[in-house]
Design a protein around this motif. Structure first.
Motif, mmCIF file in Angstrom:
data_model
loop_
_atom_site.group_PDB
_atom_site.id
_atom_site.type_symbol
_atom_site.label_atom_id
_atom_site.label_comp_id
_atom_site.label_asym_id
_atom_site.label_seq_id
_atom_site.Cartn_x
_atom_site.Cartn_y
_atom_site.Cartn_z
ATOM 1 N N MET A 31 0.831 -1.190 0.000
ATOM 2 C CA MET A 31 0.000 0.000 0.000
ATOM 3 C C MET A 31 0.875 1.253 0.000
ATOM 4 O O MET A 31 1.807 1.358 0.780
ATOM 5 C CB MET A 31 -0.899 0.012 1.232
ATOM 6 N N GLU A 32 0.527 2.203 -0.883
ATOM 7 C CA GLU A 32 1.306 3.431 -0.924
ATOM 8 C C GLU A 32 1.016 4.305 0.297
ATOM 9 O O GLU A 32 1.848 5.071 0.748
ATOM 10 C CB GLU A 32 0.980 4.207 -2.203
ATOM 11 N N LYS A 33 -0.177 4.185 0.843
ATOM 12 C CA LYS A 33 -0.570 4.969 2.003
ATOM 13 C C LYS A 33 -0.937 4.031 3.138
ATOM 14 O O LYS A 33 -1.622 3.042 2.926
ATOM 15 C CB LYS A 33 -1.758 5.860 1.647
ATOM 16 N N ASP A 34 -0.459 4.357 4.328
ATOM 17 C CA ASP A 34 -0.738 3.512 5.479
ATOM 18 C C ASP A 34 -2.241 3.302 5.634
ATOM 19 O O ASP A 34 -3.029 4.249 5.610
ATOM 20 C CB ASP A 34 -0.176 4.189 6.724
ATOM 21 N N LEU A 35 -2.645 2.040 5.809
ATOM 22 C CA LEU A 35 -4.071 1.707 5.839
ATOM 23 C C LEU A 35 -4.772 2.355 7.024
ATOM 24 O O LEU A 35 -5.905 2.825 6.897
ATOM 25 C CB LEU A 35 -4.253 0.189 5.886
ATOM 26 N N GLN A 43 -9.164 0.832 -2.591
ATOM 27 C CA GLN A 43 -7.713 0.987 -2.675
ATOM 28 C C GLN A 43 -7.007 -0.368 -2.588
ATOM 29 O O GLN A 43 -6.055 -0.639 -3.330
ATOM 30 C CB GLN A 43 -7.217 1.911 -1.552
ATOM 31 N N LEU A 44 -7.465 -1.218 -1.678
ATOM 32 C CA LEU A 44 -6.846 -2.537 -1.542
ATOM 33 C C LEU A 44 -7.044 -3.363 -2.815
ATOM 34 O O LEU A 44 -6.121 -4.049 -3.265
ATOM 35 C CB LEU A 44 -7.446 -3.267 -0.344
ATOM 36 N N LYS A 45 -8.209 -3.271 -3.369
ATOM 37 C CA LYS A 45 -8.491 -4.024 -4.592
ATOM 38 C C LYS A 45 -7.624 -3.522 -5.754
ATOM 39 O O LYS A 45 -7.027 -4.316 -6.496
ATOM 40 C CB LYS A 45 -9.974 -3.895 -4.936
ATOM 41 N N ARG A 46 -7.542 -2.218 -5.917
ATOM 42 C CA ARG A 46 -6.719 -1.647 -6.995
ATOM 43 C C ARG A 46 -5.244 -1.993 -6.799
ATOM 44 O O ARG A 46 -4.536 -2.299 -7.759
ATOM 45 C CB ARG A 46 -6.903 -0.129 -7.036
ATOM 46 N N ASP A 47 -4.809 -1.920 -5.564
ATOM 47 C CA ASP A 47 -3.417 -2.244 -5.261
ATOM 48 C C ASP A 47 -3.114 -3.694 -5.629
ATOM 49 O O ASP A 47 -2.064 -4.001 -6.204
ATOM 50 C CB ASP A 47 -3.163 -2.003 -3.770
ATOM 51 N N MET A 48 -4.053 -4.592 -5.309
ATOM 52 C CA MET A 48 -3.866 -6.001 -5.625
ATOM 53 C C MET A 48 -3.922 -6.242 -7.139
ATOM 54 O O MET A 48 -3.117 -7.018 -7.686
ATOM 55 C CB MET A 48 -4.922 -6.842 -4.922
ATOM 56 N N GLU A 49 -4.869 -5.621 -7.802
ATOM 57 C CA GLU A 49 -4.999 -5.798 -9.251
ATOM 58 C C GLU A 49 -3.718 -5.380 -9.973
ATOM 59 O O GLU A 49 -3.283 -6.034 -10.936
ATOM 60 C CB GLU A 49 -6.177 -4.970 -9.776
ATOM 61 N N LYS A 87 0.929 -10.172 -1.992
ATOM 62 C CA LYS A 87 1.826 -9.362 -2.817
ATOM 63 C C LYS A 87 3.258 -9.885 -2.763
ATOM 64 O O LYS A 87 3.963 -9.905 -3.787
ATOM 65 C CB LYS A 87 1.767 -7.902 -2.367
ATOM 66 N N GLU A 88 3.685 -10.302 -1.582
ATOM 67 C CA GLU A 88 5.035 -10.863 -1.459
ATOM 68 C C GLU A 88 5.169 -12.137 -2.282
ATOM 69 O O GLU A 88 6.199 -12.356 -2.945
ATOM 70 C CB GLU A 88 5.347 -11.141 0.010
ATOM 71 N N ASN A 89 4.135 -12.967 -2.261
ATOM 72 C CA ASN A 89 4.171 -14.198 -3.060
ATOM 73 C C ASN A 89 4.155 -13.896 -4.556
ATOM 74 O O ASN A 89 4.786 -14.610 -5.347
ATOM 75 C CB ASN A 89 2.986 -15.094 -2.693
ATOM 76 N N LEU A 90 3.458 -12.853 -4.951
ATOM 77 C CA LEU A 90 3.445 -12.446 -6.364
ATOM 78 C C LEU A 90 4.841 -11.986 -6.784
ATOM 79 O O LEU A 90 5.320 -12.323 -7.882
ATOM 80 C CB LEU A 90 2.426 -11.332 -6.586
ATOM 81 N N GLN A 91 5.486 -11.210 -5.921
ATOM 82 C CA GLN A 91 6.840 -10.745 -6.227
ATOM 83 C C GLN A 91 7.809 -11.923 -6.292
ATOM 84 O O GLN A 91 8.712 -11.949 -7.144
ATOM 85 C CB GLN A 91 7.291 -9.738 -5.171
ATOM 86 N N ASN A 92 7.603 -12.896 -5.410
ATOM 87 C CA ASN A 92 8.459 -14.077 -5.422
ATOM 88 C C ASN A 92 8.290 -14.853 -6.725
ATOM 89 O O ASN A 92 9.273 -15.358 -7.300
ATOM 90 C CB ASN A 92 8.124 -14.969 -4.230
ATOM 91 N N LEU A 93 7.048 -14.967 -7.209
ATOM 92 C CA LEU A 93 6.816 -15.661 -8.471
ATOM 93 C C LEU A 93 7.516 -14.951 -9.621
ATOM 94 O O LEU A 93 8.111 -15.603 -10.499
ATOM 95 C CB LEU A 93 5.316 -15.742 -8.750
ATOM 96 N N GLN A 94 7.461 -13.639 -9.626
ATOM 97 C CA GLN A 94 8.164 -12.889 -10.665
ATOM 98 C C GLN A 94 9.659 -13.190 -10.628
ATOM 99 O O GLN A 94 10.291 -13.388 -11.680
ATOM 100 C CB GLN A 94 7.939 -11.386 -10.474
ATOM 101 N N ASP A 131 1.317 -21.907 -6.811
ATOM 102 C CA ASP A 131 0.412 -22.566 -5.861
ATOM 103 C C ASP A 131 0.368 -21.816 -4.530
ATOM 104 O O ASP A 131 -0.687 -21.745 -3.878
ATOM 105 C CB ASP A 131 0.860 -24.010 -5.625
ATOM 106 N N LYS A 132 1.509 -21.273 -4.119
ATOM 107 C CA LYS A 132 1.529 -20.503 -2.870
ATOM 108 C C LYS A 132 0.640 -19.272 -2.979
ATOM 109 O O LYS A 132 -0.041 -18.894 -2.009
ATOM 110 C CB LYS A 132 2.966 -20.085 -2.533
ATOM 111 N N ILE A 133 0.641 -18.666 -4.142
ATOM 112 C CA ILE A 133 -0.209 -17.490 -4.351
ATOM 113 C C ILE A 133 -1.674 -17.878 -4.296
ATOM 114 O O ILE A 133 -2.503 -17.191 -3.676
ATOM 115 C CB ILE A 133 0.116 -16.827 -5.708
#
Length: 338
Positions: free
Chosen positions: A1-5, A23-29, A86-93, A110-112
């Motif tokens: 998140m760019e801004k603290d939740l 915001q959470l949905k857009r951030d995830m998308e 998000k961390e798992n997505l970055q790991n997949l990349q 699969d972890k994602i």
């Protein structure tokens, strides 16, 4: 998140509270799209399906908040799951960039999928809990109205003044709950959530206190112990009156302080308590070992200073209202027995 939740939720008013879910949905998308652009078809299909399922649950939970009451705490509890995805997505990349092994890529994928599923289960559970809380308070409100009606029918011939007071207090209590729900729609979500929790608790407490009274009145009328009937009427009226007064005082208390001000005061209180403890320790050390007081007191103060620096910002947004609730509960308990 760019801004603290927490900041985002705390700053939201009744009109833009949809922002946390949006915001959470857009951030995830954004994170999902960045990953899927470089992924094979199988990965895109699996992650696409589970991510869409989570988005649907996010939208549904946001909608039920709009229909009933905001639940800021839910989104704070959801945030770690959001960040884990998000961390798992970055790991997949990273895996896809350094290897062409299908097995390693699918393992990361699969972890994602599992992380998405866990987040979805959490939001589904929170949705069901919120709905059940709302159904429960509505059931109790209906039961309270039924009890008032039963008592009116059972106590014909009793003191008109006391019966009128009971009816007036009961109707006002029910009306105040309905009015509170409408009023808090215009308040900040954190305030609305705190006030409605107080209202739900008060409805439950009043209902629990009076639910057996109609049966006791029926027995008293049968046995012609009319003094007990009068006591029951007075007791029920008192429950309603206490509920009315409690809700009014709580409303004034919560509305007079913003969430940020409450949090600031809580931190200041914690610091003062630590300083007081340090001073007490200092006094004890002086009495025990006067020659060493300079060195020991300095050490104690250093520890307090370190503790104050390390105070973390609270992550729970729902207002923890310190009140006279325990005293109120005790009052209800004393009234519960005729």
């Amino acid at each position: 998140m760019e801004k603290d939740l927490w900041t985002m939720i705390d700053e939201a008013d009744a009109q833009n509270y949809g922002n946390p879910a949006i915001q959470l949905k857009r951030d995830m998308e954004k994170s999902v799209q960045a990953t899927l652009d470089k992924s094979p078809e199988t990965v895109r299909r699996d992650i696409g399906r589970t991510s869409n399922n989570l988005y649907e649950k996010m939208d549904r939970f946001a909608q039920v908040e709009r229909d009933y009451i905001p639940s800021p705490e839910t989104w704070l509890e959801y945030e770690p799951k959001h960040e884990a995805i998000k961390e798992n997505l970055q790991n997949l990349q990273a895996v896809q960039e350094k290897t062409s092994s299908e097995q390693e890529v699918m393992a990361a994928s699969d972890k994602i999928v599992v992380a998405f599923q866990q987040a979805g289960v959490f939001l589904q559970t929170e949705y069901e809990k919120l709905m059940e809380r709302e159904r429960q308070v509505q059931r109790e409100m209906e039961q309270i109205k039924n009890i008032i009606k039963q008592m009116q029918e059972q106590t014909i011939g009793s003191s008109p003044e006391k019966l009128q007071e009971l009816t007036a207090n009961g109707k006002k209590f029910v009306s105040d709950i309905k009015t509170l729900r409408e009023d808090i729609r215009w308040e900040k979500p954190v305030i609305a959530a705190a006030l409605w929790k107080e209202a739900r608790d008060q409805v439950k407490q009043v209902y629990t206190g009076i639910r057996e009274i109609p049966d006791k009145i029926k027995v008293a009328v049968r046995d012609k112990t009319y003094s007990i009937v009068d006591q029951a009427i007075q007791k029920t009226s008192s429950f309603f009156d206490k509920g009315i007064q409690y809700l009014q005082s709580k409303k004034e208390e919560v509305l007079n302080l913003s969430p940020l001000e409450k949090r600031r005061q809580a931190v200041e209180k914690e610091q003062q308590e630590k300083l007081q403890t340090a001073e007490q320790q200092q006094s004890a050390v002086q009495r025990i070992n006067e020659p060493e007081k300079g060195r020991i007191v300095a050490s104690v103060r250093d520890k307090v200073f370190d503790n104050e620096i390390n105070i973390k910002k609270p992550r729970k947004v729902l207002l923890r209202i310190e009140s006279k609730g325990n005293m109120r509960s005790q009052g209800h308990e004393r009234d519960r027995s005729l």
